[in-house]
Design an enzyme around this catalytic site. Structure first.
Site, PDB file in Angstrom:
ATOM      1  N   ARG A  51       1.498 -13.979  -7.837  1.00 23.52           N
ATOM      2  CA  ARG A  51       0.092 -14.099  -8.236  1.00 23.52           C
ATOM      3  C   ARG A  51      -0.222 -13.405  -9.560  1.00 23.52           C
ATOM      4  NH1 ARG A  51      -2.029 -13.654  -2.230  1.00 23.52           N
ATOM      5  NH2 ARG A  51      -4.097 -13.213  -2.960  1.00 23.52           N
ATOM      6  N   GLU A 106       0.872  -1.163   0.000  1.00 19.39           N
ATOM      7  CA  GLU A 106       0.000   0.000   0.000  1.00 19.39           C
ATOM      8  C   GLU A 106       0.916   1.220   0.000  1.00 19.39           C
ATOM      9  OE1 GLU A 106      -3.075  -0.345   3.027  1.00 19.39           O
ATOM     10  OE2 GLU A 106      -2.988  -2.520   2.930  1.00 19.39           O
ATOM     11  N   ARG A 136     -13.861  -7.409   1.747  1.00 18.19           N
ATOM     12  CA  ARG A 136     -12.579  -7.653   2.409  1.00 18.19           C
ATOM     13  C   ARG A 136     -12.836  -8.104   3.835  1.00 18.19           C
ATOM     14  NH1 ARG A 136     -11.753  -7.545  -1.753  1.00 18.19           N
ATOM     15  NH2 ARG A 136     -10.898  -6.051  -3.213  1.00 18.19           N
TER      16      ARG A 136
END
Length: 286
Positions: A110, A3, A260
Site C-alpha cells: 500500500r 504495531e 477506526r
DNA sequence: ACGGATTCCTGATGGC
DNA sequence: TGCCATCAGGAATCCG
C-alpha cells in the site's frame, strides 16, 4: 499491521541477519520509499556498518557505525525481510545490498511506509521521533494516569495517539480495552484512576504476551525471516464483531471510534459509560 | 485549542 | 462470472 509487538519481533529476527554487515549499495524500484531521497539515503547509508537493530514505538531503528540511523516506518503493510543472493524479493520498494551476499528488502503493497536515513544526531531533530510518547512497557502508573488527561477525547483515540503512548495500534487498543473492561468510546474524563491503572496493566500484559507470540499476523505481517506471528489466535476482541464474547457470551459489537472500527463487548466493557455525567458540565473557568 | 473527519494507497471481500 | 462499492488503518492535515 505492525504495531509494537510486531516491530519488536522484526527487530529481534532482523538483528542476527544484518548486524555487523556493511551496507554496500542501495537500490529502489520505488524511490519514494526512501527519505530524504534515493540519492540522499544512499549517501547517508552506503559504506556504513550496521551495529544494532532496535525499536521506538512502531518505528524500526537500524543503527549505523557512525551514530547515524535508518528509521523504518512500516505503517500498514510494510515488511522488512532479508534474502540471500539466490532468493528474489517479492515486489520490493527498496533493497539494501549488504556484505556477505545478504540483502535487506523493504516491501509495502500500500506504499504508506518509508525508510528514512539520518546522519549522526539527526533523528532526534525529526519531529515525528521527538514527539513520540513514552514506551508503554515499563511506563509508570502515575505517568500513564496523567498522560490520559481529563479531556473529553475518547480513550481509544488517546491510546492510538503516538504522542500519548508510543506503539499501540488498532489491534492492541481493542484487546487492552476489552481486558480492562472499558468502552472504546469512553471519554478520558470519566475514567477513574483505578480504571487507568487497570488499563495500563492490560496494555502491558497484552503487549508482553504478543511479543512472546512473535506478534499478530492478520494478513500482511511477517517477521524478518518471513514467518507469521501467533498472537492472532489469542484475540478476544479484534475481528470478533458479531461473535459471542469469550467472557460472557453476549454478541460483540463493532462501532466506529476515532475513525477506526472498534470491537467491544457491551456487557463486559461498561467502564467509562458513567462518564456522560462527569463530562457533561462544560469547564466553567473564568 | 481541542477533537473529529478526511486523505493517502491497493488488495481482499461481498453483493448483485 | 464479472464488476463495482466497501473496507482495512498510521499518521499528517484539514476543519468546525
Amino acid at each position: 499491521m505492525p504495531e509494537l509487538p510486531e516491530v519488536e519481533t522484526i527487530a529481534r529476527t532482523l538483528a542476527p541477519e544484518v548486524v555487523g554487515r556493511e551496507i554496500l549499495g542501495v537500490s529502489a524500484p520505488d524511490p519514494s520509499a526512501l527519505q530524504p531521497s534515493l540519492a540522499g539515503f544512499a549517501a547517508l547509508a552506503a559504506g556504513r556498518r550496521i551495529v544494532s537493530v532496535g525499536r521506538r514505538g512502531k518505528l524500526l531503528l537500524i543503527a549505523l557505525d557512525n551514530q547515524g540511523v535508518i528509521g523504518v516506518h512500516l505503517r500498514m503493510t510494510g515488511r522488512v525481510t532479508t534474502c540471500g543472493p539466490d532468493q528474489e524479493p517479492d515486489r520490493p520498494r527498496a533493497v539494501l545490498a549488504l556484505s556477505g551476499g545478504q540483502r535487506l528488502c523493504f516491501a509495502d503493497v500500500r506504499r504508506f511506509g518509508s525508510m528514512h536515513a539520518f546522519g549522526p544526531g539527526e533523528i532526534e531533530a525529526w519531529p515525528f521521533f521527538a514527539s513520540l510518547g513514552p514506551e508503554p512497557l515499563g511506563l509508570g502508573a502515575a505517568e500513564f494516569r496523567a498522560r490520559l488527561g481529563q479531556g473529553r477525547a475518547r480513550i481509544k483515540a488517546l491510546l492510538l495517539d503516538q504522542h500519548v503512548v508510543a506503539g499501540i495500534g488498532n489491534i492492541y487498543a481493542d484487546e487492552s480495552l476489552f481486558r480492562a473492561g472499558i468502552r472504546p468510546d469512553a471519554p478520558a474524563c470519566g475514567i477513574s484512576p483505578r480504571k487507568r491503572d487497570g488499563l495500563l496493566a492490560a496494555i502491558q500484559t497484552v503487549l508482553a504476551q504478543a511479543i512472546a507470540e512473535n506478534g499478530s499476523s492478520i494478513r500482511d505481517y511477517r517477521d524478518a525471516n518471513g514467518d507469521a506471528g501467533a498472537f492472532q489466535n489469542h484475540f478476544k476482541a479484534y475481528g470478533r464483531g458479531g461473535k459471542p464474547c469469550l467472557a460472557c457470551g453476549e454478541t460483540m459489537r463493532v462501532a466506529r471510534v476515532a475513525g477506526r472500527s472498534s470491537t467491544f463487548c457491551p456487557h463486559c466493557q461498561r467502564g467509562g459509560g458513567e462518564a456522560a455525567v462527569l463530562c457533561s458540565a462544560p469547564p466553567h473557568k473564568s
